[in-house]
Write an enzyme that holds these catalytic residues in place. Structure first.
Site, PDB file in Angstrom:
ATOM      1  N   CYS A  83      -5.312  -1.226  -3.523  1.00  0.00           N
ATOM      2  CA  CYS A  83      -5.505   0.194  -3.224  1.00  0.00           C
ATOM      3  C   CYS A  83      -4.983   0.971  -4.432  1.00  0.00           C
ATOM      4  O   CYS A  83      -4.863   0.395  -5.516  1.00  0.00           O
ATOM      5  CB  CYS A  83      -4.867   0.595  -1.891  1.00  0.00           C
ATOM      6  SG  CYS A  83      -3.070   0.463  -1.795  1.00  0.00           S
TER       7      CYS A  83
HETATM    8  C1  RB5 Z   1      -5.797   6.579  -1.483  1.00  0.00           C
HETATM    9  O1  RB5 Z   1      -5.871   7.808  -2.057  1.00  0.00           O
HETATM   10  C2  RB5 Z   1      -4.436   5.978  -1.667  1.00  0.00           C
HETATM   11  O2  RB5 Z   1      -3.527   6.628  -0.858  1.00  0.00           O
HETATM   12  C3  RB5 Z   1      -4.478   4.518  -1.372  1.00  0.00           C
HETATM   13  O3  RB5 Z   1      -5.412   3.889  -2.195  1.00  0.00           O
HETATM   14  C4  RB5 Z   1      -3.192   3.745  -1.590  1.00  0.00           C
HETATM   15  O4  RB5 Z   1      -2.648   4.040  -2.831  1.00  0.00           O
HETATM   16  C5  RB5 Z   1      -2.193   3.856  -0.540  1.00  0.00           C
HETATM   17  O5  RB5 Z   1      -1.105   3.276  -0.655  1.00  0.00           O
END
Ligand code: RB5
Length: 151
Positions: free
Chosen positions: A65
């Protein structure tokens, strides 16, 4: 070794780079999405990758993420999943050797693709040591799961 990979929009590009890297190394890659950079929710992909491991469809998982944090928080809600954010090679192999980590989480907004590939390589090459102290600690983690998580 079968590897399940998943990412939200924040990790979509790095997830694809890692998928291609692993395929080139001869791993069988199960890409559970996202398949586009459209906004999406990391818990959905944490669920898909965690379920792939728990159902025996893959032996290790990689979640990406933006930071790696959301993916690891979500993945660790599944009994039997041991996920951690590792942006260095030492943690990536020691997390498997000592803690039997089975999902590596990465943050596309934190780590570059070349270091990410090295981290992934160390994660996948490592094996749980099965040393008595690590087995004892793992059993205590499993005991926490048993006492506090509904299955
Ligand atoms: C998305 O914007 C972001 O919050 C997600 O990809 C991640 O970093 C969450 O921990």
């Amino acid at each position: 070794m079968k590897i399940a990979i998943g990412a939200d929009h924040g990790g979509f590009l790095l997830k694809d780079i890692i998928g291609q890297f692993l395929t080139g190394k001869g791993y069988e890659v199960i890409d559970l999405g996202a398949y586009s950079a459209e906004p999406s929710d990391y818990p959905d992909f944490a669920r898909s990758v965690a379920e792939a491991l728990l159902k025996g469809k893959a032996e290790r998982g990689i979640l990406v993420c933006g930071s790696g944090v959301g993916a690891s928080v979500a993945a660790n809600k599944f009994p039997g999943i041991r996920a951690a954010v590792c942006h260095d090679t030492f943690s990536a192999h020691q997390g498997v050797e000592d803690d039997d980590m089975n999902i590596l989480c990465l943050g596309e907004r934190v780590i570059g693709p070349e270091l990410a590939k090295e981290v992934v390589g160390k994660f996948l090459a490592a094996e749980f040591s099965s040393a008595e102290r690590h087995v004892r600690r793992l059993k205590k983690v499993q005991s926490i799961e048993k006492d506090f998580m509904k299955t």
